[in-house]
Structure formats: C-alpha cells, structure tokens
Design a protein around this motif. Structure first.
Motif, PDB file in Angstrom:
ATOM      1  N   ALA A 177       0.807  -1.219   0.000  1.00 32.22           N
ATOM      2  CA  ALA A 177       0.000   0.000   0.000  1.00 32.22           C
ATOM      3  C   ALA A 177       0.841   1.269   0.000  1.00 32.22           C
ATOM      4  N   GLY A 178       1.985   1.269   0.653  1.00 31.43           N
ATOM      5  CA  GLY A 178       2.808   2.467   0.679  1.00 31.43           C
ATOM      6  C   GLY A 178       2.248   3.510   1.634  1.00 31.43           C
ATOM      7  N   PRO A 179       2.767   4.737   1.575  1.00 29.39           N
ATOM      8  CA  PRO A 179       2.358   5.778   2.527  1.00 29.39           C
ATOM      9  C   PRO A 179       0.875   6.130   2.423  1.00 29.39           C
ATOM     10  N   ASP A 180       0.241   6.307   3.573  1.00 29.87           N
ATOM     11  CA  ASP A 180      -1.158   6.737   3.635  1.00 29.87           C
ATOM     12  C   ASP A 180      -1.201   8.249   3.442  1.00 29.87           C
ATOM     13  N   ARG A 223     -12.467   8.447   2.225  1.00 30.82           N
ATOM     14  CA  ARG A 223     -11.750   7.284   1.706  1.00 30.82           C
ATOM     15  C   ARG A 223     -10.256   7.441   1.970  1.00 30.82           C
ATOM     16  N   GLU A 224      -9.583   6.328   2.197  1.00 30.46           N
ATOM     17  CA  GLU A 224      -8.132   6.347   2.357  1.00 30.46           C
ATOM     18  C   GLU A 224      -7.472   6.425   0.982  1.00 30.46           C
ATOM     19  N   ALA A 225      -6.323   7.083   0.943  1.00 29.58           N
ATOM     20  CA  ALA A 225      -5.593   7.231  -0.318  1.00 29.58           C
ATOM     21  C   ALA A 225      -4.140   6.813  -0.117  1.00 29.58           C
ATOM     22  N   TYR A 226      -3.590   6.123  -1.106  1.00 27.78           N
ATOM     23  CA  TYR A 226      -2.233   5.597  -0.993  1.00 27.78           C
ATOM     24  C   TYR A 226      -1.445   5.830  -2.273  1.00 27.78           C
ATOM     25  N   ILE A 227      -0.121   5.904  -2.126  1.00 32.24           N
ATOM     26  CA  ILE A 227       0.789   5.816  -3.259  1.00 32.24           C
ATOM     27  C   ILE A 227       1.466   4.462  -3.142  1.00 32.24           C
ATOM     28  N   PRO A 228       1.133   3.515  -4.006  1.00 27.93           N
ATOM     29  CA  PRO A 228       1.597   2.142  -3.829  1.00 27.93           C
ATOM     30  C   PRO A 228       3.085   1.977  -4.101  1.00 27.93           C
ATOM     31  N   GLN A 229       3.588   0.849  -3.652  1.00 25.24           N
ATOM     32  CA  GLN A 229       4.948   0.418  -3.949  1.00 25.24           C
ATOM     33  C   GLN A 229       4.837  -0.986  -4.533  1.00 25.24           C
ATOM     34  N   CYS A 230       5.400  -1.186  -5.713  1.00 21.78           N
ATOM     35  CA  CYS A 230       5.158  -2.415  -6.453  1.00 21.78           C
ATOM     36  C   CYS A 230       6.462  -3.110  -6.849  1.00 21.78           C
ATOM     37  N   ALA A 231       6.396  -4.428  -6.841  1.00 24.25           N
ATOM     38  CA  ALA A 231       7.460  -5.265  -7.387  1.00 24.25           C
ATOM     39  C   ALA A 231       6.799  -6.191  -8.406  1.00 24.25           C
ATOM     40  N   ASP A 287      -8.435   3.462  -1.447  1.00 22.22           N
ATOM     41  CA  ASP A 287      -8.258   2.181  -0.777  1.00 22.22           C
ATOM     42  C   ASP A 287      -8.803   0.989  -1.568  1.00 22.22           C
ATOM     43  N   GLU A 288     -10.030   1.075  -2.029  1.00 21.09           N
ATOM     44  CA  GLU A 288     -10.651  -0.055  -2.713  1.00 21.09           C
ATOM     45  C   GLU A 288     -10.139  -0.246  -4.146  1.00 21.09           C
ATOM     46  N   GLU A 289      -9.263   0.646  -4.593  1.00 21.87           N
ATOM     47  CA  GLU A 289      -8.692   0.517  -5.937  1.00 21.87           C
ATOM     48  C   GLU A 289      -7.399  -0.283  -5.945  1.00 21.87           C
ATOM     49  N   ALA A 290      -6.953  -0.730  -4.774  1.00 27.25           N
ATOM     50  CA  ALA A 290      -5.702  -1.498  -4.701  1.00 27.25           C
ATOM     51  C   ALA A 290      -5.773  -2.725  -5.610  1.00 27.25           C
ATOM     52  N   LEU A 291      -4.712  -2.898  -6.419  1.00 25.68           N
ATOM     53  CA  LEU A 291      -4.574  -4.030  -7.340  1.00 25.68           C
ATOM     54  C   LEU A 291      -5.611  -4.045  -8.462  1.00 25.68           C
ATOM     55  N   LEU A 292      -6.293  -2.914  -8.675  1.00 21.96           N
ATOM     56  CA  LEU A 292      -7.123  -2.803  -9.869  1.00 21.96           C
ATOM     57  C   LEU A 292      -6.250  -2.354 -11.035  1.00 21.96           C
ATOM     58  N   PHE A 293      -6.580  -2.826 -12.227  1.00 23.23           N
ATOM     59  CA  PHE A 293      -5.963  -2.261 -13.420  1.00 23.23           C
ATOM     60  C   PHE A 293      -6.632  -0.917 -13.694  1.00 23.23           C
ATOM     61  N   VAL A 294      -5.929  -0.028 -14.361  1.00 22.67           N
ATOM     62  CA  VAL A 294      -6.467   1.313 -14.592  1.00 22.67           C
ATOM     63  C   VAL A 294      -7.786   1.254 -15.357  1.00 22.67           C
ATOM     64  N   ASP A 295      -7.919   0.318 -16.277  1.00 24.18           N
ATOM     65  CA  ASP A 295      -9.172   0.227 -17.038  1.00 24.18           C
ATOM     66  C   ASP A 295     -10.340  -0.257 -16.182  1.00 24.18           C
ATOM     67  N   GLU A 296     -10.070  -0.695 -14.949  1.00 23.51           N
ATOM     68  CA  GLU A 296     -11.126  -1.133 -14.045  1.00 23.51           C
ATOM     69  C   GLU A 296     -11.586  -0.021 -13.092  1.00 23.51           C
ATOM     70  N   LEU A 297     -10.924   1.130 -13.135  1.00 17.77           N
ATOM     71  CA  LEU A 297     -11.320   2.253 -12.286  1.00 17.77           C
ATOM     72  C   LEU A 297     -12.645   2.837 -12.758  1.00 17.77           C
ATOM     73  N   ASP A 298     -13.398   3.391 -11.818  1.00 20.30           N
ATOM     74  CA  ASP A 298     -14.660   4.041 -12.181  1.00 20.30           C
ATOM     75  C   ASP A 298     -14.383   5.378 -12.861  1.00 20.30           C
TER      76      ASP A 298
END
Length: 268
Positions: free
Chosen positions: A15-18, A37-45, A178-189
């Motif tokens: 999730a990275g920093p809140d 809603r919570e907002a995050y800047i993710p960290q990915c591998a 928060d609920e967008e974690a691990l969504l692909f961009v095309d899956e965003l509302d």
C-alpha cells in the motif's frame, strides 16, 4: 497482495504511505478523491517467470519483508528465484534485497551499470546491466534500458519483450483510493484523472518542478516511439494494460500543469 497481469508476470503490491490526511485537509480536494476514503501511493514489485528461470524486479520496502518473501515463495515454489533486479537503491525498491538473497542465496543480484556509487549500497558485486542488455528466462526475455526520468543516478528501466511490458520504475506513478488497490487502470470508475499523475510527479518526484517543458515533451515523444508498450507496470501506480501509449502522452500534460502551477526555486 499480488495479481497476475498476464500469464508469467505477477504484480506484487504494497500500500505504501497513507496520504489520506493530505487530501482531507486540502483547500481544494482533487476530483478523483472521495472524502472519507483512504488514499495511498503504492509500492510495487514484479515477478517474471520464464520456462527456465524466474526474475524479481524490485523488492518492496522493509515494512513488507514477510509479505514479499511469502508471495515470492508462493509464486516460484520449488523453482526458486534466479534473478533479483534492483532498479535503484531506494527504500521502496531495494529495501528487502538482503532478506530476499538470504532466502534465495543462489539468486543473481542484478543492478544498473550507471552511476559510480555501487559500493555504498552493497551493489558492487552485482551483475551490472546497461541499455540493451537482456536476460533470457526461457520463452521470456527481459531487456534493460537507461532510465529517462529517474531519482537516482544508479537506476535502470526494464521491458519484457513478448508482452511488450514497460517497467518505468518511478515515472508514471500516481495515488489511488483504498478499494482501488490491485485494480488495473481500465477497471477504475470513470475517466482517469490526470491530476493523479500531477500529484505524484509534482510532489513525490519534486525535481519534476524544474524540468524544461519543451524538451520533456520531445523526450516523451521519443519514449512513445521507442517502446510503444502494450502494458505499463509502474513502481508507484496501478498497472495500465489498455491504451498504454495514451497514458504516456498524458505525461506531457503533467509537465505543463506542474510548470503552470509555479516552480519554486527557479527563475523565469
């Protein structure tokens, strides 16, 4: 947390920093943010599996040591890990390097050939890769590229040839809800809001405030022509798997928006 992007390439997410408080207290909340809603800047591998060998690109931060070890073990199983690529020596990217190598002592550590401070980051014994170098995993080939937009001189980008996936590390990062974690961009509302990209590049990559707009725009054109990716897998954003070059084009708007908002410390 992880998700398969395509067979053989897995996205491993932290999730990275809140950033919730920042948006809640802002005088004007961005259009993409929803109060409460919570907002995050993710960290990915990213784990890339070939027919013969496996490769992990970046490591997440030390806050997720157990997570990255468990996830990699679940994904590679008895095959083990053959390569650990560190894009650059920064906490979210290299923070679990030693833990992963302790778990997989036969894995080859791979680091950028650029820069001259490798010994400061325990990268002096790593296999060094530069633009055009590649690793054949069997059925999948990853190729390395000099990073165009970066935050450390010891830095590298990567592509996977078969799927035409671009891993641009810190470039093209953005926050998510928060609920967008691990969504692909095309899956965003709704339509993707470019202000997400502005938020990340104007503040987290603070040097973006000082770039030359015309030269940066021309360089983005070159990147689109050079890579023309099918998938973009950033280190600090959600994976883009549709119309990827169009999102690269959005980075021109990001540069102009940051310039128009005012560049602290610059003249003119």
């Amino acid at each position: 947390m992880n998700r398969e992007i395509v067979p053989g390439i897995n996205w491993i997410y932290e999730a990275g920093p809140d950033r919730t408080a920042k948006f809640e207290l802002a005088e004007r909340q961005p259009d993409w943010y929803e109060p409460g809603r919570e907002a995050y800047i993710p960290q990915c591998a990213y784990l890339v599996e070939g027919d013969d060998e496996t490769l992990l690109f970046d490591t997440l931060s030390p806050a997720s040591t157990d997570q990255i070890l468990e996830t990699v073990d679940d994904l590679v199983g008895d095959r083990g890990l053959d390569y650990l690529v560190v894009s650059h020596p920064d906490v979210p990217h290299a923070g679990n390097t030693h833990a992963i190598l302790e778990e997989y002592p036969d894995a080859t550590l791979v680091a950028p050939a650029y820069g001259n401070d490798h010994e400061l980051y325990h990268l002096d014994d790593a296999r060094k890769v530069a633009d055009g170098d590649s690793i054949d995993l069997g059925g999948r080939v990853v190729e390395f590229h000099e990073a165009t937009f970066l935050d450390a001189p010891v830095s590298i980008w990567m592509t996977e040839r078969e799927t035409e996936t671009l891993f641009p590390v810190d470039w093209m990062g953005f926050p998510h809800l928060d609920e967008e974690a691990l969504l692909f961009v095309d899956e965003l509302d709704g339509e993707f809001d470019v202000s997400r990209l502005v938020e990340f590049h104007g503040r987290v990559l603070f040097w973006y405030q000082y770039v030359d707009v015309a030269k940066t725009t021309a360089e983005i054109d070159t990147l689109v022509e050079t890579f023309d990716p099918e998938i973009i897998a950033p280190a600090h954003g959600l994976v883009i798997r549709e119309n990827a070059p169009e999102y690269m084009e959005l980075m021109k708007d990001v540069t102009r928006a940051i310039d128009e908002q005012g560049r602290i410390g610059t003249l003119g």
